[in-house]
Enzyme design. Structure first.
Site: not given
Ligand SMILES: NC(=O)c1ccc[n+]([C@@H]2O[C@H](COP(=O)([O-])OP(=O)(O)OC[C@H]3O[C@@H](n4cnc5c(N)ncnc54)[C@H](O)[C@@H]3O)[C@@H](O)[C@H]2O)c1
Ligand SMILES: O=C(O)[C@H](O)[C@H](O)COP(=O)(O)O
Length: 405
Positions: A156, A225, A254, A271
C-alpha cells in the site's frame, strides 16, 4: 421529501416508511419512488430530492442536469467511481458513500476462494499472500487468510507514504511499498479503488508486464474493480499457457464479462463479493442514518440492523462446530464452505448466458448469503491456547470455551 432509490436496495421501502412516520409530527412528508435497471428515467429524476443508489448507477453532470431538485446522493457501496463527486459539488448536491460497509463479506469471499483452491490442490499455498491495498476489504481478507494459516503482507504505497517514522514502527501489520515482493507472492488479492490518475494509479495495475512476471502457480484474485487487472493481459497469459490460477469477481467491461477467459479462470463470479445480506442491509441503513444527519434529524433513531435481518434466515442462522482436537486447515476450509460455498456462484455464472443482461439478472436475484461471523467453534484444551483463539477470530468465527457455553 422525494426519495428516488434503486429497487434492489434491501429494506429501502421499510426505512422510507419509518422515516415518513418519524417526520410526520413535524409536518414533513416522505415519498419513495424506486427504479429498476441501471439508470432512473428522466421523469423520475425531475422530482427527486434524494437519490439512493448502488454501484451500477452513473451519476454525472448529465444526470444532475435532469434532476433540478436533487440535494443529496448516497451510494450504499464502498467504491465511488460511478459518481462524479466534482459534478455533485458544482451542482450543490451533497454526496455520501458507506465506507467499509461490506468489507466482511469481501473478506469472506477471498478466504472462500483460497480455501476452495486449496481443497482442490490438497494443500494450502506454501508461499506468501500479498494483499494489494490495506484498507477495509484488504485487511478483512488478510485476516481471514492468516486465520487459515497463511503468511500475509500488504502492499500500500499511498498509506506508507503518508506515515511518520513513528507510525511505521508502531504498525503491527506488515505493510510496505515493495512491488517486487508482490510479484514474488503465491497469492495476490486486489483491494484498491479504481484510480486513473495521480501518483498511485490502480487502472491496469496488473498489466501485461506484471502478469507475465508472476510466479508459476500464483493465485491472483480481483474483488476490487475490473480494470485493476487488464483483461488483455490475462488473455495473453491464457494464450501462452502461463500457469496461473485467476479468480475474478469483477470484470473490466462490466456488465459484460469476458466469455473467452471463462474456461481458463479458476473461479468466476458476477461482482457479488460484497453481497452478503448484512453487507447490503447495512448499506441501506447507513445511507438513511447519514440522510438523517443531513436533514439535521439525527435525534431520530433507526431500528438496529440486527433487528432488520428477520426476513433473511440465512443472515441470522447460527453454525456450530465442535472438535476435541485442533482443527486441520481442511476442517477450517470446510467450515468456511458450509457458510459460503463459492462454487455455487461460480457455477451460476458459467451456466448463464455471457451477456450484460444475464450478468445484471444474476446480481439482482443473488442468493441470500450469510457471513463467517455466524460460526461458533467449541472444543477441547486446544481452544484455551491464545494462538487458536486468535486464528478463529481472524476467520471471524466465534471461539467459545466450555466455561462460556
Ligand atoms: N467486489 C465487490 O463486491 C467489492 C466490495 C467492496 C469494495 N470493492 C472495491 O474495493 C475497493 C477497496 O475497498 P476498501 O474498503 O478496502 O477501500 P479502502 O479505501 O478502505 O482501502 C483502499 C486502500 O487501497 C490503497 N491504495 C490506493 N491506491 C493504491 C495503489 N496504487 N496501490 C496499493 N494500494 C493503494 C489505499 O491507500 C487504501 O489503504 C473499493 O474502492 C471498491 O471499488 C469491491
Ligand atoms: O463498492 C462496493 O461496495 C461493491 O462493489 C458493491 O458491493 C457492489 O455491489 P452493487 O452496489 O453493484 O450492488
Amino acid at each position: 421529501m422525494h426519495l428516488l432509490a434503486d429497487a434492489t436496495m434491501p429494506l429501502v421501502s421499510e426505512l422510507a416508511q419509518y422515516l415518513a412516520q418519524a417526520l410526520a409530527p413535524s409536518g414533513q412528508s416522505v415519498q419513495l419512488t424506486t427504479f429498476t435497471g441501471r439508470q432512473p428515467s428522466a421523469a423520475q429524476l425531475i422530482q427527486a430530492e434524494v437519490l439512493l443508489i448502488r454501484s451500477i448507477t452513473q451519476v454525472d453532470a448529465a444526470l444532475l442536469q435532469q434532476a433540478p431538485h436533487l440535494r443529496w446522493v448516497g451510494t450504499a457501496t464502498i467504491g465511488t467511481e460511478h459518481v462524479d463527486a466534482h459534478a455533485c459539488q458544482a451542482a450543490g448536491v451533497t454526496f455520501v458513500s458507506t465506507p467499509g460497509v461490506n468489507a466482511n463479506a469481501v473478506g469472506d469471499y477471498v478466504v472462500a476462494a483460497v480455501s476452495e483452491l486449496a481443497l482442490r490442490d490438497g494443500q494450502l499455498p506454501t508461499g506468501d499472500v500479498a494483499i494489494i491495498g490495506a484498507g477495509h476489504t484488504g485487511r478483512a481478507a488478510g485476516q481471514r487468510l492468516q486465520g487459515l494459516g497463511l503468511r500475509v503482507h500488504y502492499y500500500d504505497p499511498p498509506l506508507v507514504q503518508s506515515w511518520t517514522p513513528q507510525k511505521i514502527q508502531q504498525e503491527p501489520l506488515d505493510i510496505h511499498a515493495d512491488w517486487q515482493r508482490v510479484l514474488a507472492s503465491q497469492v495476490i488479492s486486489c483491494h484498491v479503488p479504481l484510480v486513473h490518475e495521480g501518483r498511485f494509479p490502480t487502472h491496469h495495475l496488473f498489466d501485461v508486464e506484471a502478469i507475465a512476471r508472476l510466479q508459476a502457480g500464483t493465485i491472483l484474485i480481483n474483488a476490487s474493480r475490473g480494470a485493476v487487472v487488464a483483461e488483455e493481459a490475462l488473455r495473453q497469459a491464457m494464450h501462452r499457457q502461463q500457469e496461473l490460477r485467476v479468480v475474478l469477481d469483477v470484470w473490466e467491461h462490466e456488465p459484460q464479462i469476458a466469455p473467452d477467459l471463462l474456461p481458463w479462470l479458476s473461479l468466476a463470479t458476477p461482482h457479488i463479493a460484497g453481497h452478503s445480506v448484512i453487507g447490503k442491509v447495512a448499506g441501506t441503513w447507513q445511507l438513511f442514518a447519514q440522510l438523517l444527519q443531513f436533514i439535521r434529524r439525527d435525534d431520530i433513531m433507526l431500528p438496529p440492523v440486527e433487528e432488520l435481518l428477520a426476513p433473511w434466515p440465512a443472515a441470522t442462522r447460527r453454525y456450530h462446530w465442535h472438535t476435541e482436537t485442533a482443527p486441520s486447515w481442511q476442517m477450517l476450509a470446510s467450515w468456511v464452505r458450509e457458510i459460503y460455498d463459492i462454487r455455487d456462484d461460480d457455477a451460476q455464472l458459467r451456466q448463464a448466458p455471457s451477456t450484460a443482461a444475464a450478468f445484471d439478472q444474476l446480481r439482482r436475484t443473488y442468493q441470500t448469503r450469510g457471513e463467517l461471523s455466524q460460526g461458533t467453534v467449541t472444543g477441547g484444551d486446544w481452544l484455551q491456547q491464545a494462538h487458536w483463539q486468535q486464528r478463529l477470530q481472524q476467520l471471524n468465527f466465534l471461539p467459545l470455551n466450555s466455561q462460556e457455553q
